[in-house]
Design a protein around this motif. Structure first.
Motif, PDB file in Angstrom:
ATOM      1  N   VAL A  33       0.848  -1.188   0.000  1.00  0.00           N
ATOM      2  CA  VAL A  33       0.000   0.000   0.000  1.00  0.00           C
ATOM      3  C   VAL A  33       0.884   1.239   0.000  1.00  0.00           C
ATOM      4  CG1 VAL A  33      -0.205   0.078   2.522  1.00  0.00           C
ATOM      5  CG2 VAL A  33      -1.974   1.111   1.116  1.00  0.00           C
ATOM      6  N   ASP A  34       0.474   2.212  -0.780  1.00  0.00           N
ATOM      7  CA  ASP A  34       1.136   3.507  -0.792  1.00  0.00           C
ATOM      8  C   ASP A  34       0.417   4.359   0.243  1.00  0.00           C
ATOM      9  OD1 ASP A  34       2.168   6.029  -1.224  1.00  0.00           O
ATOM     10  OD2 ASP A  34       1.653   6.099  -3.360  1.00  0.00           O
ATOM     11  N   LEU A  35       1.032   4.571   1.390  1.00  0.00           N
ATOM     12  CA  LEU A  35       0.370   5.298   2.476  1.00  0.00           C
ATOM     13  C   LEU A  35       0.024   6.737   2.095  1.00  0.00           C
ATOM     14  CD1 LEU A  35       2.252   3.931   5.599  1.00  0.00           C
ATOM     15  CD2 LEU A  35      -0.034   3.337   4.792  1.00  0.00           C
ATOM     16  N   ASP A  36       0.662   7.265   1.059  1.00  0.00           N
ATOM     17  CA  ASP A  36       0.317   8.609   0.601  1.00  0.00           C
ATOM     18  C   ASP A  36      -1.071   8.660  -0.033  1.00  0.00           C
ATOM     19  OD1 ASP A  36       2.739   9.689   1.477  1.00  0.00           O
ATOM     20  OD2 ASP A  36       3.730   9.295  -0.450  1.00  0.00           O
ATOM     21  N   THR A  37      -1.604   7.494  -0.412  1.00  0.00           N
ATOM     22  CA  THR A  37      -2.943   7.454  -1.013  1.00  0.00           C
ATOM     23  C   THR A  37      -4.033   7.234   0.038  1.00  0.00           C
ATOM     24  OG1 THR A  37      -2.900   5.060  -1.432  1.00  0.00           O
ATOM     25  CG2 THR A  37      -1.985   6.509  -3.151  1.00  0.00           C
ATOM     26  N   VAL A  38      -3.651   6.990   1.278  1.00  0.00           N
ATOM     27  CA  VAL A  38      -4.615   6.742   2.351  1.00  0.00           C
ATOM     28  C   VAL A  38      -5.132   8.076   2.870  1.00  0.00           C
ATOM     29  CG1 VAL A  38      -4.932   5.751   4.660  1.00  0.00           C
ATOM     30  CG2 VAL A  38      -3.496   4.575   2.971  1.00  0.00           C
ATOM     31  N   VAL A  39      -6.444   8.269   2.772  1.00  0.00           N
ATOM     32  CA  VAL A  39      -7.068   9.528   3.161  1.00  0.00           C
ATOM     33  C   VAL A  39      -8.237   9.235   4.102  1.00  0.00           C
ATOM     34  CG1 VAL A  39      -8.223  11.596   2.302  1.00  0.00           C
ATOM     35  CG2 VAL A  39      -6.444  10.526   0.930  1.00  0.00           C
TER      36      VAL A  39
END
Length: 124
Positions: A33-39
């Motif tokens: 998972v790309d944590l920058d995409t977690v919103v």
């Protein structure tokens, strides 16, 4: 068709820190998972099968109080219960109920996530 269907499209797990929880669950399930995409407030964890897993941090709900259940809120499948148990122990996951076995094929144990949510691993 009935007004309420006997289908479960997703299980919601309430968490305090969405990115931390997404990282933890992704590591347990072997997902990238790309944590920058977690919103906030929710993240859908990719799952196999028909039921989804949604992590919810209630960012927009200032009335929410996190109160984890002492009982399992979801269960996850394992082909080998002993291997699953050892894997979670190696990840320093808190085991809250030891392996229980019924017959030769069915077994389960309970563990908790970083927010204290109790979950189950079982064989079928």
């Amino acid at each position: 068709m009935r007004p309420v269907s006997n289908q479960i499209p997703a299980v919601f797990i309430h968490v305090r820190d969405l990115k931390k929880s997404v990282k933890w669950y992704s590591e347990i399930f072997g997902l990238h998972v790309d944590l920058d995409t977690v919103v906030s407030p929710v993240h859908n964890v990719p799952m196999k099968g028909g039921t989804g897993l949604t992590l919810d941090d209630h960012t927009f709900d200032d009335q929410f109080t996190h109160q984890p259940s002492p009982n399992p809120i979801a269960n996850f499948l394992a082909a080998d219960i002993d291997e699953a148990y050892e894997f979670l122990q190696q990840k320093n996951v808190k085991i809250v109920r030891e392996i229980e076995r019924i017959g030769k094929k069915f077994a389960w144990f309970n563990f908790s996530d970083p927010d204290g949510n109790v979950l189950m691993v079982c064989t079928c």
